[in-house]
Design a protein around this motif. Structure first.
Motif, PDB file in Angstrom:
ATOM      1  N   HIS A 182       0.836  -1.213   0.000  1.00 33.55           N
ATOM      2  CA  HIS A 182       0.000   0.000   0.000  1.00 33.55           C
ATOM      3  C   HIS A 182       0.871   1.264   0.000  1.00 33.55           C
ATOM      4  CE1 HIS A 182      -4.333   1.179   0.658  1.00 33.55           C
ATOM      5  NE2 HIS A 182      -3.723   2.341   0.649  1.00 33.55           N
ATOM      6  N   VAL A 183       1.536   1.493  -1.125  1.00 31.42           N
ATOM      7  CA  VAL A 183       2.473   2.622  -1.221  1.00 31.42           C
ATOM      8  C   VAL A 183       1.895   3.831  -1.952  1.00 31.42           C
ATOM      9  CG1 VAL A 183       4.507   1.154  -1.052  1.00 31.42           C
ATOM     10  CG2 VAL A 183       3.519   1.628  -3.298  1.00 31.42           C
ATOM     11  N   HIS A 184       0.793   3.643  -2.700  1.00 32.35           N
ATOM     12  CA  HIS A 184       0.189   4.760  -3.439  1.00 32.35           C
ATOM     13  C   HIS A 184      -1.065   5.261  -2.734  1.00 32.35           C
ATOM     14  CE1 HIS A 184       2.674   4.595  -7.044  1.00 32.35           C
ATOM     15  NE2 HIS A 184       2.555   3.286  -7.039  1.00 32.35           N
ATOM     16  N   SER A 185      -1.157   6.567  -2.564  1.00 33.36           N
ATOM     17  CA  SER A 185      -2.394   7.158  -2.072  1.00 33.36           C
ATOM     18  C   SER A 185      -3.408   7.174  -3.215  1.00 33.36           C
ATOM     19  CB  SER A 185      -2.150   8.590  -1.585  1.00 33.36           C
ATOM     20  OG  SER A 185      -2.049   9.482  -2.694  1.00 33.36           O
ATOM     21  N   PRO A 186      -4.692   7.412  -2.920  1.00 31.13           N
ATOM     22  CA  PRO A 186      -5.672   7.461  -4.009  1.00 31.13           C
ATOM     23  C   PRO A 186      -5.307   8.475  -5.091  1.00 31.13           C
ATOM     24  CG  PRO A 186      -6.796   7.308  -1.913  1.00 31.13           C
ATOM     25  CD  PRO A 186      -5.346   7.510  -1.592  1.00 31.13           C
ATOM     26  N   THR A 187      -4.706   9.585  -4.722  1.00 30.78           N
ATOM     27  CA  THR A 187      -4.348  10.611  -5.696  1.00 30.78           C
ATOM     28  C   THR A 187      -3.164  10.207  -6.554  1.00 30.78           C
ATOM     29  OG1 THR A 187      -5.222  12.398  -4.322  1.00 30.78           O
ATOM     30  CG2 THR A 187      -3.559  13.007  -5.952  1.00 30.78           C
ATOM     31  N   THR A 188      -2.207   9.476  -5.990  1.00 31.02           N
ATOM     32  CA  THR A 188      -0.980   9.165  -6.723  1.00 31.02           C
ATOM     33  C   THR A 188      -1.018   7.831  -7.458  1.00 31.02           C
ATOM     34  OG1 THR A 188       0.123   8.119  -4.821  1.00 31.02           O
ATOM     35  CG2 THR A 188       0.378  10.513  -5.070  1.00 31.02           C
TER      36      THR A 188
END
Length: 290
Positions: free
Chosen positions: A59-65
């Protein structure tokens, strides 16, 4: 007839598919950058399967990225025909309780910090997203969920917010009471729009983890509560996915709803006016019409 290849884009708590035969993690290069992670390919019940962890393993990406364009391009390059989005969400409806699933059929897009199209200056296109999910694929997900013993709701409007913060109480009440949304999440947009531009059938399975912040008996969203519910939902989602190959079959006819022909009349830029550098980037998602 076309060979079926099913892609599952896994959201929070879903980081692989169990039971895949000849499972291999493969890196895919795209003109839009790297996807969220390597892609897990294999087969299930004689049907090709692809799994992409939307946030990356760990889980390294946020929803925006999340690199939405790269993700969809990568799936198209791998020959995917059908995309199942699995994602955690909050609920605006008492009857849509934590632990339940919703087969989403509509969206309200409130995201603002993401690239939402493969097209633009140099090659302009406009696709219809009046009906943003594929009814055929949604029906298969509904059947799979019911066969797996999951409490599932057929149809619902998903409010896509930018995040990463959860809603204020005022926002939650507005989305529920004035806007008529049923569930809220942060990742199905622009994913659904991009899948339509890539002529991929797309279905959204929303796994409810909480009541957002509107519910007077539940108060604000608590991440620890969400994680506990996610654990149970993840097992249910895997049971649902395991049933899809038998339901969809190894071969498929053209989509009766036209998802696989969405670009038929969508590109407006005349051939002699198209930017070669732009069209080169579109070779996977729009090569059929370019």
């Amino acid at each position: 007839m076309t060979e079926t290849k099913i892609a599952v884009i896994g959201g929070s708590g879903i980081y692989d598919i169990e039971g895949l035969e000849d499972a291999t993690w493969t890196s895919v290069d795209t003109p839009w950058g790297a996807p969220s992670d390597a892609v897990l390919t294999g087969s299930l019940g004689g049907v090709g399967m692809v799994f992409l962890p939307r946030h990356g393993r760990g889980h390294v990406h946020s929803p925006t990225t999340v690199p939405y364009r790269a993700n969809i391009d990568a799936l198209k390059r791998l020959g995917v025909t059908d995309v199942i989005s699995v994602s955690a969400c909050g609920s605006f409806r008492e009857e849509m309780a934590p632990g339940h699933f919703v087969i989403v059929d509509q969206f309200i897009d409130r995201t603002f910090a993401r690239e939402k199209s493969f097209f633009g200056t140099g090659c302009v296109a406009h696709v219809s997203v009046a009906h943003p999910t594929c009814p055929r694929l949604g029906a298969a997900c509904l059947t799979a969920a019911r066969d797996a013993g999951i409490t599932v709701h057929n149809g619902g409007t998903y409010l896509a917010m930018e995040g990463p913060q959860f809603s204020t109480l005022a926002e939650s009440k507005m989305y529920r009471e004035s806007w008529g949304a049923d569930v809220i999440g942060m990742t199905n947009m622009p994913e659904a729009k991009l899948a339509r531009e890539a002529e991929l059938c797309y279905a959204s399975v929303a796994m409810i983890t909480d009541y957002d912040s509107w519910h007077p008996e539940h108060g604000e969203v608590d991440v620890s509560d969400i994680i506990r519910t996610l654990t149970g939902n993840a097992g249910k989602a895997r049971d649902l996915v395991r049933r899809l190959p038998d339901l969809l079959g190894a071969e498929r006819a053209p989509c009766p709803h036209g998802c696989d022909r969405a670009l038929e009349y969508a590109i407006l830029t005349q051939p002699d006016a198209r930017d070669p550098a732009v069209t080169a980037k579109l070779v996977a998602v729009a090569g059929r019409v370019l």
